[in-house]
Design a protein around this motif. Structure first.
Motif, short mmCIF file in Angstrom:
data_model
loop_
_atom_site.label_atom_id
_atom_site.label_comp_id
_atom_site.label_asym_id
_atom_site.label_seq_id
_atom_site.Cartn_x
_atom_site.Cartn_y
_atom_site.Cartn_z
N LEU A 23 -16.62 3.04 -0.92
CA LEU A 23 -15.33 3.44 -0.97
C LEU A 23 -14.39 2.09 -0.74
CD1 LEU A 23 -12.84 5.49 -0.55
CD2 LEU A 23 -13.82 5.63 1.99
N LEU A 24 -13.34 1.61 -1.81
CA LEU A 24 -12.65 0.92 -1.35
C LEU A 24 -11.00 1.12 -0.94
CD1 LEU A 24 -11.57 -1.34 -4.82
CD2 LEU A 24 -13.26 -1.39 -2.83
N ILE A 25 -10.61 0.49 0.16
CA ILE A 25 -9.53 0.52 1.40
C ILE A 25 -8.69 -0.20 0.65
CG2 ILE A 25 -8.68 1.26 3.41
CD1 ILE A 25 -11.21 3.01 4.09
N ASP A 26 -7.52 -0.57 -0.06
CA ASP A 26 -6.03 -1.48 0.01
C ASP A 26 -5.63 -1.51 0.82
OD1 ASP A 26 -4.26 -2.77 -1.23
OD2 ASP A 26 -5.23 -2.23 -2.63
N VAL A 27 -5.42 -2.37 1.97
CA VAL A 27 -3.97 -2.12 3.08
C VAL A 27 -3.17 -2.87 2.71
CG1 VAL A 27 -6.38 -2.28 4.29
CG2 VAL A 27 -5.04 -4.23 3.59
N ARG A 28 -2.80 -3.58 0.85
CA ARG A 28 -1.47 -3.51 0.83
C ARG A 28 -1.17 -2.49 0.77
NH1 ARG A 28 -1.74 -4.80 -5.05
NH2 ARG A 28 -2.88 -2.76 -4.80
N GLU A 29 1.16 -3.56 1.07
CA GLU A 29 1.95 -1.91 1.03
C GLU A 29 2.07 -1.30 -0.23
OE1 GLU A 29 3.00 -1.46 4.46
OE2 GLU A 29 1.34 -2.93 4.76
N GLU A 30 3.03 -0.31 -0.21
CA GLU A 30 3.08 0.80 -0.75
C GLU A 30 3.65 -0.04 -2.41
OE1 GLU A 30 2.71 4.31 -1.53
OE2 GLU A 30 2.94 3.69 0.51
N ASN A 31 4.45 -0.87 -2.18
CA ASN A 31 5.72 -1.49 -3.43
C ASN A 31 4.29 -2.80 -3.82
OD1 ASN A 31 5.20 -3.07 -0.90
ND2 ASN A 31 7.52 -4.53 -2.27
N GLU A 32 3.60 -3.13 -3.25
CA GLU A 32 2.52 -3.75 -3.76
C GLU A 32 1.83 -3.00 -4.39
OE1 GLU A 32 1.05 -7.52 -0.99
OE2 GLU A 32 1.45 -5.62 0.25
N PHE A 33 1.03 -2.14 -4.18
CA PHE A 33 -0.31 -1.48 -4.72
C PHE A 33 0.54 -0.26 -6.23
CE2 PHE A 33 -2.36 3.00 -4.60
CZ PHE A 33 -3.34 2.53 -4.59
N HIS A 34 1.71 -0.18 -5.65
CA HIS A 34 2.29 -0.20 -6.94
C HIS A 34 2.34 -0.43 -8.55
CE1 HIS A 34 2.60 4.07 -5.17
NE2 HIS A 34 2.91 4.22 -4.58
N GLN A 35 2.61 -1.83 -8.02
CA GLN A 35 2.23 -2.88 -8.78
C GLN A 35 1.37 -2.49 -10.46
OE1 GLN A 35 3.68 -6.28 -6.98
NE2 GLN A 35 5.90 -6.00 -7.57
#
Length: 125
Positions: A23-35
């Motif tokens: 399982l990958l868990i991406d800890v970037r913030e919301e705005n980064e994740f949506h880019q």
């Protein structure tokens, strides 16, 4: 306090481990994740800023790889989660930027700064 050795994997190893149901868990913030983000079957987005309040969403019995853009925040996330008894954690070093440079699957538009012929100066387009 005992020192915990954090295991790190490169993007290529991560790609292989994803095939083995990690399982990958991406800890970037919301705005980064949506880019742009990882285009893989099992990815959970928990921003580092919300990790403490949402860590109960992370299955303790699964093998997990923490990721961010460069591998720095995900490393901090692994250290933090280790303190709460999580043991099956890996950190992906060099992060999503290296993953995208290697041409691995992403969603969205990745703007990756690479060292170019002129050293990546701001006047280059």
């Amino acid at each position: 306090m005992e020192t915990i050795k954090i295991k790190e994997v490169c993007p290529t190893s991560t790609l292989e481990l994803i095939k083995r149901n990690y399982l990958l868990i991406d800890v970037r913030e919301e705005n980064e994740f949506h880019q742009f983000s990882f285009d893989v079957p099992r990815v959970l987005h928990i921003p580092l800023s919300k990790l403490e309040e949402r860590m109960n969403e992370i299955p303790k019995n699964e093998k997990v790889i923490l990721v961010c853009l460069t591998g720095e925040r995900s490393l901090r996330a692994v250290q933090f989660l280790n303190e709460y008894g999580f043991t099956n954690l890996l950190n992906m070093k060099k992060g999503l930027s290296k993953w995208a440079q290697k041409g691995y699957p992403i969603k969205g538009v990745a703007i990756i700064e690479e060292k170019s012929c002129c050293g990546g100066h701001s006047h280059c387009n």
